[in-house]
Structures are given as structure tokens and as C-alpha cells.
Design a protein around this motif. Structure first.
Motif, PDB file in Angstrom:
ATOM      1  N   THR A  35      59.935 -23.980  -4.097  1.00 37.97           N
ATOM      2  CA  THR A  35      60.382 -24.305  -2.553  1.00 37.97           C
ATOM      3  C   THR A  35      60.537 -23.286  -1.689  1.00 37.97           C
ATOM      4  N   ALA A  36      61.060 -22.222  -1.903  1.00 34.88           N
ATOM      5  CA  ALA A  36      61.372 -20.948  -0.901  1.00 34.88           C
ATOM      6  C   ALA A  36      59.883 -20.697  -0.865  1.00 34.88           C
ATOM      7  N   LEU A  37      58.802 -20.278  -1.943  1.00 38.85           N
ATOM      8  CA  LEU A  37      57.824 -19.800  -1.426  1.00 38.85           C
ATOM      9  C   LEU A  37      56.937 -20.560  -0.445  1.00 38.85           C
ATOM     10  N   ILE A  38      57.184 -21.856  -0.706  1.00 36.71           N
ATOM     11  CA  ILE A  38      56.147 -22.840   0.130  1.00 36.71           C
ATOM     12  C   ILE A  38      56.810 -22.803   1.455  1.00 36.71           C
ATOM     13  N   ILE A  39      58.281 -22.881   1.805  1.00 30.02           N
ATOM     14  CA  ILE A  39      58.659 -22.736   3.079  1.00 30.02           C
ATOM     15  C   ILE A  39      58.298 -21.540   3.765  1.00 30.02           C
ATOM     16  N   ALA A  40      58.498 -20.387   2.972  1.00 28.92           N
ATOM     17  CA  ALA A  40      57.811 -19.193   3.725  1.00 28.92           C
ATOM     18  C   ALA A  40      56.462 -19.007   3.989  1.00 28.92           C
ATOM     19  N   ASP A  41      55.748 -19.773   3.186  1.00 28.52           N
ATOM     20  CA  ASP A  41      54.343 -19.632   3.425  1.00 28.52           C
ATOM     21  C   ASP A  41      53.923 -20.740   4.650  1.00 28.52           C
ATOM     22  N   VAL A  42      54.658 -21.834   4.665  1.00 29.56           N
ATOM     23  CA  VAL A  42      54.563 -22.829   6.008  1.00 29.56           C
ATOM     24  C   VAL A  42      54.975 -22.205   7.123  1.00 29.56           C
ATOM     25  N   TRP A  43      56.046 -21.200   6.920  1.00 28.49           N
ATOM     26  CA  TRP A  43      56.171 -20.323   8.336  1.00 28.49           C
ATOM     27  C   TRP A  43      55.183 -19.360   8.631  1.00 28.49           C
ATOM     28  N   LYS A  44      54.533 -18.922   7.800  1.00 24.38           N
ATOM     29  CA  LYS A  44      53.599 -17.603   8.023  1.00 24.38           C
ATOM     30  C   LYS A  44      52.431 -18.300   8.474  1.00 24.38           C
ATOM     31  N   THR A  45      51.922 -19.473   8.011  1.00 30.17           N
ATOM     32  CA  THR A  45      50.449 -20.033   8.170  1.00 30.17           C
ATOM     33  C   THR A  45      50.309 -21.266   8.833  1.00 30.17           C
ATOM     34  N   THR A  46      51.165 -21.804   9.219  1.00 28.87           N
ATOM     35  CA  THR A  46      51.331 -23.186  10.039  1.00 28.87           C
ATOM     36  C   THR A  46      50.540 -22.517  11.520  1.00 28.87           C
TER      37      THR A  46
END
Lengths: 288, 297
Positions: free
Chosen positions: B163-174
Motif C-alpha cells: 500500500t505504501a509503495l502504491i501511494i508513493a507511486d501514485v504521488w510520483k506519477t499521477t
């Protein structure tokens, strides 16, 4: 009377829309900025406040010691210089190789140019983890380990597709008359490119160069694999490897400070060139 | 006659302009992939003292029974699907908001691309700090809100680490997705909406009947790029979790990297590269088929 009621109804509809808009704006801005601001705050806190429970949101004491530590205990200035050197040289190389290629693919009807373009498009999608093994063998075979070239060449290559696509979409918009006129005046292709096309190309080169600089500055897996000598490391790798004396002694303050220093050049670039970055990205992604 | 030779000269110069770039691309993209195909037919690891020994399809057969490989594939699939879907929804929402006119729009648009420009590895550290089990700000906020009593070990438990990885990735690439979609929105002519509204369409109808169909090419392009990047995610995972806890966030790229760099198993690493490459190409081919059909219609 009816018209008045209509107007108030319309007005309240506008107001709800406005309120939703502003709420979403606040959410968007805080989602994107909060992690960065939190890192800024952490980098300025004293150690006692960093490890305080409950978390300190409004520290009363501030310190620059984490930043100073990076330069006193680590060759952090070298990391920055390494990143800058590799990113700038690979950007220049990329523009030098990529723009002529883009011109050739736009204006000089070469056989097989569609296949070449399709190939260029496909390689933009390759994750770097698929490439590092083959490149590692080359680096080892010709003794390029701990040599800036081991980064400069791959960085040039990973940015070439984007450069070619962005420059190509620029050349497509350039009126052909000027080149035709130059040809009638007796210009050969290469002098015409240098004297007439190149000056007009400068804005597009700046746009592309900003993008390639960002990608080169941020690259991680090649830098992690091909450079092991501490004094030659780039910012992302050096920051990720900032460890404490033991596994449990993670230096949160210095890491936060390193994050800020490593991202600051890019934040400045975005603030200055937001429009160009957006233009370049959409030209690169959509036109292709 | 003279025209023909002029053309020939132009073509020659064209190739001279093109070939240096193509050579660099071939060296860095084509050679490593081709080499992986070749090397995957050999066993080259500590057991063979790092000398290549031809072993046919042994590496591929080994993959079939390699639980760690299948787990990494599963992890990659979960990470890719969830993060790309979330990014697409959020990115579309943000693009729609940024397409409105309001005061300070330039500033918000600038802020909305900052995460995209920052180094993933470095911001991964920032996110690891945010999700820190003892001093992390996420735990502190959740405790203050009364959602939890004691701090959660985010990066130490399988589902939460993902979950933490996905949140960070969403932040970075949205931001990347919203940039692409915003450009698409700006190219939709305004009169289409006005005509549609005069026909009595409500906002939802004009969104689903005008915006979405006309935006489809951009959506597919963004999807294509993001899918490929998420499938090869490395920096973020390596920095935030290292693939842990107990392999729960180990993606294919992390598995390939440690197979080569830690276990020095070059032959098997090459086979993993080949399979990942083929899967990616297949997915890209399917998406671009859709894209082509869209452009034709």
C-alpha cells in the motif's frame, strides 16, 4: 420576479461549483506539496524534534547542522558535481546526435523511416532493468567501471528517443519554404542546417534539453550498478546509501537534507520552465 | 538525371545524420536484449565459476518451478494494476480541474508537475520517512485522529508495505498522466460542449459523450507509458522496502537485479529478462492495436 429567482438559482449553482473547485485545488496542492514540505521541515529540525513522539509539527528550534554534516562528513559537493557533469554532458551529446536524426526523419524521405520511428517508439517503453545486465557485461569487458562514460553513454541513449520525437514534431511545424529558398540560393544541406535551421531550432533544443537533463539527473539503476567508487557517485545513489553507523541508526536529518539538495535543482527548473516541460512532454508522448 | 543524383546525395546525407543516433540506440537498447536472449541459453553462475556453459532451455524450465519468480510476477501485477488504475482516475480528475479557469491556475499547474520531475529514488526515501513505524507522520496523524492506538509498522507488513509503495507511486506519477490528459482536454473544441448543452445535455452526459471518447487516444497513450514503467518499477521499491518484508513487495525488476548482482546468476537473470521483455512487448502490442483502431475510427 421569475428572472430574479432564476438568477439566484444560477448564482448558487455557480457557488457550489466554485466551492468544489477550490476544495479540489486545496487537495491537489497539498497532496503534491506535503511530502516535499515535510522533508524540508525534517531537514531543519534538531535531532530531538525529529525523533519526538508525538510528532513536532511546529518546531521552535531550527538547525542547518544536517546540511553542514553532508558536506563535512561526506563528499556531498562531489555527488552534486558528478550528477551535474553526467547530466549536462549526456544532454549535449543527446541533442547533438538526436536533432540531426530527427531532421533526417522529418525532411529527407528515407526508405524504412516508418520502421525506424516505430522502433524508436517501442524502446521508450523498455524498463532499464532489462538493459543493465547486457550493459554491465560491456562495461566490465572494456573496463568502463567507475568511469563517467559508463553513465554518459546510456543516459544519452535513454534520452535519444524523446529527443528525436520532440525535435521531429518541431521540424514538422517548421515551414519548408525557408529551406527550399536556401537550396535555391545554392546552400548545401549541412551548411543550410547549421546556418539557417539551427538558429530557429534553439527554443526547441532548450525544451528538449531540460527534459533530458531531468531524466539524466534522476537515473538510478545504471548509476547504482556501474559506479561503485564513493567519490564518483551521483546524487540519487549517494542519498539512498546514506547510512548510519549501524542498521538501526538511520540519519533521518541528513537524509532529509540530502533529499532537498538533490531535488532543489529540479524544482527550480520546473518553476522556471513549467510551460516548456509540458510542451515537450506532450509533443514527445502524444505526437509519437 | 541531375535531379536523381541530387536526391541520392540527400539520402546519403540523411543516413549520415541518422546513423550515429541509431548506433547509440542499438548499443544501449538492442544489444542488451539480444544478449539476454543468447545468455539465457547458458548456465553462468557461481556453480560454473562464472563461465558460460550451454544448457539449452534449463533456465526457462527452472523458472516454471521457481516460486519466488511467480510471487514476484504476482507482486508486479498487483502493483501495476492498482497503481495505474488509481493514477488514471486521479490524473483525469486533476486534469479536469486544471482545465477550468481560475485565478492562480499557472501556479497550481506548476505545482502539479513537480513530483514528476523529482528523482524517484530520492523521493522514495522521503516516503519511507513518512511511513516510518516510530516517527512517521502518517502514524502520528492516524493516532491523533483516533484511527489507531499504536503506530503501524507500514513497511514491515506485507499488504501495508505494498500500500505504501502504491501511494508513493501514485504521488510520483499521477502528474505525468494529468499533463498528457490536460493537453488532450485543451484540444477538444469548446463549441462541441456548447452545442451539446443546447441540446439539453447535462454535465455528466457531455463528459461521457464528448470528453471521454475524444480523450481516449491520450488515455491509451498515458496508459501505455505508465503500464510499461510500473511493470519495470525498480527505484521506488529498492529504496523503500528492498522487496521486503519477506519478498512481499519483490517485483520482477527487483528479483532480476538481485539474481544478477547478489547471486551472480547471470544465465538465469538473462532468462528472467527475456520473459519480462516478451510479456511487456505482448502487452504493448495489444494496447497499440487498440490505439490504432481508435485512430482509424
Amino acid at each position: 420576479m421569475a428572472t430574479l429567482r432564476d438568477r439566484t438559482k444560477e448564482k448558487s449553482a455557480i457557488n457550489t461549483k466554485q466551492i468544489i473547485l477550490w476544495i479540489s485545488l486545496v487537495l491537489i496542492v497539498s497532496f503534491f506539496l506535503a511530502p516535499i514540505l515535510w522533508q524540508v521541515l525534517t531537514s531543519l529540525k534538531v535531532n530531538a524534534d525529529i525523533s519526538a513522539i508525538p510528532t513536532v509539527y511546529f518546531p521552535t528550534r531550527f538547525t542547518f547542522s544536517h546540511y553542514l554534516e553532508l558536506f563535512a562528513r561526506r563528499p556531498f559537493i562531489l555527488y552534486i558535481l558528478n550528477s551535474a557533469l553526467v547530466a549536462i554532458i549526456s544532454t549535449l551529446l543527446c541533442l547533438t546526435l538526436g536533432s540531426p536524426a530527427a531532421y533526417a526523419l522529418t525532411r529527407l524521405k528515407l526508405p524504412g523511416e516508418n520502421i525506424i520511428l516505430a522502433g524508436i517508439l517501442i524502446v521508450t517503453l523498455f524498463p532499464y532493468v532489462l538493459l543493465f545486465l547486457g550493459l554491465l557485461e560491456i562495461v566490465k569487458a572494456i573496463g568502463l567501471g567507475n568511469n563517467y562514460l559508463a553513465l554518459i553513454i546510456p543516459y544519452t541513449a535513454i534520452n535519444l528517443p524523446l529527443t528525436i520525437l520532440v525535435m521531429r514534431s518541431f521540424f514538422q511545424q517548421l515551414p519548408k519554404d525557408l529551406e527550399d529558398a536556401a537550396k535555391i540560393d545554392g546552400y548545401k544541406i549541412i551548411p543550410m542546417l547549421l546556418r539557417i535551421v539551427l538558429p530557429m531550432t534553439l527554443p526547441a533544443l532548450v525544451t528538449t534539453g531540460i527534459l533530458t537533463f531531468i531524466f539524466a539527473w534522476n537515473e538510478y539503476i545504471f548509476a547504482l550498478t556501474f559506479i561503485t567508487r564513493d567519490t564518483m557517485k551521483t546524487i540519487p545513489v549517494a542519498t539512498a546509501q546514506l547510512g548510519g553507523a549501524t542498521l538501526f541508526d538511520i540519519p533521518y536529518g541528513p537524509i532529509a537534507a540530502a533529499t532537498i539538495l538533490g531535488t532543489l535543482p529540479l524544482v527550480i527548473l520546473v518553476l522556471l520552465f513549467q510551460r516548456r516541460i509540458v510542451q515537450g512532454l506532450t509533443a514527445g508522448a502524444v505526437k509519437g | 538525371m541531375s535531379n536523381d543524383s541530387l536526391d541520392g546525395r540527400e539520402k546519403l546525407i540523411g543516413w549520415l545524420l541518422l546513423i550515429p543516433a541509431l548506433l547509440v540506440l542499438a548499443l544501449v537498447f538492442i544489444y542488451p536484449i539480444a544478449r539476454a536472449f543468447w545468455l539465457s541459453l547458458f548456465t553462468e553462475n557461481l556453480g560454473t565459476q562464472l563461465q558460460p556453459e550451454f544448457s539449452g532451455l534449463t533456465n526457462y524450465l527452472r523458472m516454471l518451478g521457481d516460486g519466488r519468480f511467480w510471487q514476484s510476477m504476482g507482486n508486479t501485477a498487483i502493483f501495476t494494476i492498482i497503481s495505474v488504475v488509481l493514477e488514471l482516475i486521479l490524473g483525469l480528475g486533476i486534469a479536469l480541474v486544471l482545465n477550468q479557469s481560475f485565478r492562480g491556475r499557472g501556479v497550481v499547474r506548476t505545482i502539479a508537475i513537480i513530483p514528476w520531475a523529482l528523482p524517484t529514488a530520492v523521493m522514495g526515501l522521503a516516503w519511507a520517512w513518512i511511513f516510518n513505524d516510530q516517527y512517521g507522520v502518517v502514524n502520528d496523524i492516524l493516532q491523533r485522529l483516533g484511527v489507531i492506538d499504536i503506530g503501524i509498522n507500514w513497511l514491515g507488513s506485507p499488504a501495508l508495505a505494498m500500500t505504501a509503495l502504491i501511494i508513493a507511486d501514485v504521488w510520483k506519477t499521477t502528474p505525468f498522466i494529468s499533463i498528457i490528459l490536460l493537453a488532450g482536454l485543451q484540444s477538444i473544441p469548446q463549441d462541441l460542449y456548447e452545442a451539446h448543452a443546447m441540446d439539453g445535455a447535462n454535465p455528466w452526459q457531455s463528459f461521457s459523450q464528448i470528453t471521454l471518447p475524444l480523450l481516449m487516444p491520450q488515455i491509451l497513450i498515458a496508459l501505455l507509458f505508465r503500464f510499461a514503467q510500473a511493470f519495470g518499477v525498480f527505484d521506488l521499491v529498492q529504496v523503500m522496502t528492498g522487496g521486503g518484508p519477506a519478498g512481499a513487495t519483490e517485483t520482477v525488476s527487483i528479483y532480476i537485479y538481485s539474481t544478477v548482482m547478489r547471486y551472480l546468476d547471470f544465465g538465469y537473470g538473462a532468462a528472467l529478462v527475456v520473459v519480462t521483455f516478451l510479456l511487456l512487448i505482448a502487452a504493448v502490442a495489444i494496447t497499440s492495436l487498440f490505439l490504432k483502431r481508435l485512430r482509424v475510427s
